[in-house]
Design a protein around this motif. Structure first.
Motif, short mmCIF file in Angstrom:
data_model
loop_
_atom_site.label_atom_id
_atom_site.label_comp_id
_atom_site.label_asym_id
_atom_site.label_seq_id
_atom_site.Cartn_x
_atom_site.Cartn_y
_atom_site.Cartn_z
N VAL A 1 0.83 -1.21 0.00
CA VAL A 1 0.00 0.00 0.00
C VAL A 1 0.86 1.26 0.00
O VAL A 1 0.59 2.21 -0.73
CB VAL A 1 -0.95 -0.01 1.21
N TYR A 2 1.92 1.26 0.80
CA TYR A 2 2.67 2.51 1.03
C TYR A 2 4.12 2.49 0.53
O TYR A 2 4.81 3.50 0.66
CB TYR A 2 2.66 2.84 2.52
N GLY A 3 4.57 1.38 0.00
CA GLY A 3 5.92 1.34 -0.54
C GLY A 3 6.91 0.63 0.37
O GLY A 3 6.71 0.52 1.58
N ASP A 4 8.00 0.19 -0.21
CA ASP A 4 9.01 -0.59 0.52
C ASP A 4 9.69 0.18 1.64
O ASP A 4 10.22 -0.41 2.58
CB ASP A 4 10.07 -1.11 -0.45
N LYS A 5 9.70 1.50 1.55
CA LYS A 5 10.39 2.30 2.56
C LYS A 5 9.46 2.78 3.68
O LYS A 5 9.83 3.65 4.48
CB LYS A 5 11.06 3.51 1.90
N LEU A 6 8.27 2.20 3.75
CA LEU A 6 7.28 2.63 4.72
C LEU A 6 7.83 2.70 6.13
O LEU A 6 7.62 3.68 6.84
CB LEU A 6 6.08 1.67 4.69
N PHE A 7 8.56 1.68 6.54
CA PHE A 7 8.98 1.58 7.94
C PHE A 7 10.30 2.28 8.23
O PHE A 7 10.82 2.17 9.34
CB PHE A 7 9.04 0.11 8.34
N ASP A 8 10.85 3.00 7.25
CA ASP A 8 12.12 3.69 7.48
C ASP A 8 11.98 4.86 8.45
O ASP A 8 12.92 5.18 9.17
CB ASP A 8 12.70 4.20 6.14
N ASP A 9 10.84 5.51 8.44
CA ASP A 9 10.58 6.66 9.32
C ASP A 9 9.39 6.29 10.21
O ASP A 9 8.25 6.21 9.74
CB ASP A 9 10.25 7.90 8.47
N THR A 10 9.65 6.09 11.49
CA THR A 10 8.62 5.59 12.41
C THR A 10 7.42 6.53 12.50
O THR A 10 6.26 6.10 12.43
CB THR A 10 9.20 5.36 13.81
N ASP A 11 7.67 7.83 12.66
CA ASP A 11 6.56 8.77 12.82
C ASP A 11 5.71 8.84 11.55
O ASP A 11 4.47 8.84 11.62
CB ASP A 11 7.10 10.16 13.15
N ALA A 12 6.38 8.88 10.40
CA ALA A 12 5.64 8.93 9.13
C ALA A 12 4.87 7.63 8.91
O ALA A 12 3.74 7.64 8.41
CB ALA A 12 6.60 9.18 7.97
N ALA A 13 5.47 6.51 9.32
CA ALA A 13 4.80 5.21 9.17
C ALA A 13 3.54 5.15 10.02
O ALA A 13 2.49 4.67 9.57
CB ALA A 13 5.76 4.09 9.54
N PHE A 14 3.64 5.63 11.25
CA PHE A 14 2.47 5.61 12.13
C PHE A 14 1.33 6.42 11.51
O PHE A 14 0.17 5.99 11.53
CB PHE A 14 2.82 6.16 13.51
N GLU A 15 1.65 7.58 10.97
CA GLU A 15 0.63 8.42 10.36
C GLU A 15 -0.05 7.70 9.20
O GLU A 15 -1.28 7.72 9.06
CB GLU A 15 1.27 9.72 9.88
#
Length: 406
Positions: free
Chosen positions: A176-190
């Motif tokens: 859904v959000y791309g392979d780099k989704l979990f690289d930035d925790t705050d952005a991932a949570f959002e």
């Protein structure tokens, strides 16, 4: 083999290879109850139902928002009015609201309210999520129960992100959000929270599939008792329910009948002694919303909304008991009767003789006593008879959505 047969065989083989490749990468296939959901909505559903996000594990959003009861529930609590959290002794402080049709609520703010009798316009609070509006919208609402020690008790946003990253549906999240989704925790949570909002905004949460909706569409007829109840519901000198549980009388579009105007009202319901948390600290509702003074218009008296809670939708009301913010009533008919006789026969509802006993004395003047059917005095004839109460209750039972597929 004919060319067309070759082509069909090649397509079938390619489909199998793609499915095998997805399985090899660990991408879980859609479940049967995920039919019709987009990938983002499907991701939101899996987060919504993920019991690994609580501490200790075992409680999800769905634990207290059960699809079988219009996304409302108590997670097996020994106290029907409040939900049980992830810790064995954790109990909530307030009745769990349904989140069906919640996506239609506007962001929390202040709107113009015109007094038709005087023409005076004043700013009043409306919108937001939770019964006290403390979350501006559904996106802000997501982290509340997740991090609340009395609810899911997750230690941090990072914990939730990491649990999803390491869990079974991480491939779907990356899809859904791309392979780099979990690289930035705050952005991932959002982004993960946005997926939950997408799920809660899907048609599953607003199917408009009740008998009343069929009536609006001309596909069903109300019984004589239901029709009478609907008329009383709308009558400003009887039930006057439309004053808060709004609908557009001229419209046959179900979306114009949400049965709430998303404003706040102090109803003055009786105390529920089963909620231990309010024995020494009364639940004051809207006036304790964090940051209320910062968003209120100049000169607004925040104390004037102590005891006020958001007007709930009446859709699915027959299956989302108990009722009121403190779950004081277990039967729908009792709530309707309370509206009708709260002021004409207060001893019926306040057995110790202390009217509006769930509020400190300083705030009892905030309770709505001016609008029908509350504009009565002890001993006066109520605006609704017992037969009227039966009729309105029968009408409210037409607002229950059919289960999916029926």
């Amino acid at each position: 083999m004919p060319k067309t047969a070759h082509a069909r065989f090649a397509l079938a083989l390619l489909s199998c290879l793609l499915a095998f490749g997805a399985a090899a990468q660990g991408a879980p296939p859609p479940a049967a109850d995920e039919a019709g959901l987009t990938p983002r909505e499907r991701l939101g559903k899996r987060i919504f139902e993920d019991r690994s996000l609580s501490r200790p594990a075992g409680v999800s959003c769905a634990s207290c928002h059960d699809a079988a009861t219009a996304f409302q529930g108590v997670n097996g609590s020994p106290v029907p009015a409040v939900a049980r959290g992830s810790l064995p002794a954790s109990l909530g402080k307030r009745n769990t609201p349904t989140i069906m049709y919640a996506s239609f609520a506007p962001p929390f703010g202040f709107i113009d309210d015109k007094d038709e009798a005087t023409g005076k316009v004043e700013k009043i609070p409306a919108g937001g999520q939770f019964l006290d509006g403390r979350a501006a919208d559904l996106l802000a609402q997501f982290s509340g129960p997740l991090l609340d020690p009395l609810e899911m008790n997750a230690p941090s946003r990072a914990f939730a992100v990491e649990a999803i990253r390491d869990g079974a549906y991480a491939p779907l999240a990356r899809e859904v959000y791309g392979d780099k989704l979990f690289d930035d925790t705050d952005a991932a949570f959002e982004k993960l929270a946005q997926a939950v909002v997408a799920y809660e905004s899907s048609a599953r949460f607003h199917p408009f599939a009740s008998k009343f909706d069929d009536y609006l569409r001309g596909a069903a007829k109300l019984t004589p008792l239901e029709r009478e109840g609907f008329a009383l519901f709308k009558d400003p000198k009887k039930g006057n329910c439309l004053a808060c549980h709004a609908g557009k009388e001229e419209s046959r579009n179900p979306q114009d009948w949400l049965f709430t105007d998303f404003t706040y009202d102090a109803l003055g319901g009786p105390k529920n002694p089963a909620i231990a948390a309010t024995a020494t600290a009364p639940d004051l509702g809207l006036c304790k919303r964090p940051g209320l003074d910062k968003v209120a218009p100049a000169g607004f008296d925040t104390a004037s909304v102590c005891g006020a809670f958001k007007v709930p939708t009446l859709r699915n009301i027959a299956v989302t008991g108990p009722y009121l913010h403190n779950g004081a009533f277990t039967k729908l008919r009792d709530v309707v009767a309370f509206y009708a006789t709260r002021d004409t026969d207060p001893a019926r509802w306040f057995p110790k003789g202390e009217k509006f006993d769930d509020l400190p004395a300083d705030y009892r003047g905030n309770v709505n006593t001016s609008e029908a059917p509350y504009d009565r005095k002890p001993g006066q004839k109520p605006r609704l008879s017992e037969k009227d109460v039966d009729a309105i209750t029968a009408f409210l039972e037409t607002l229950t959505d059919r289960p999916a597929g029926k």
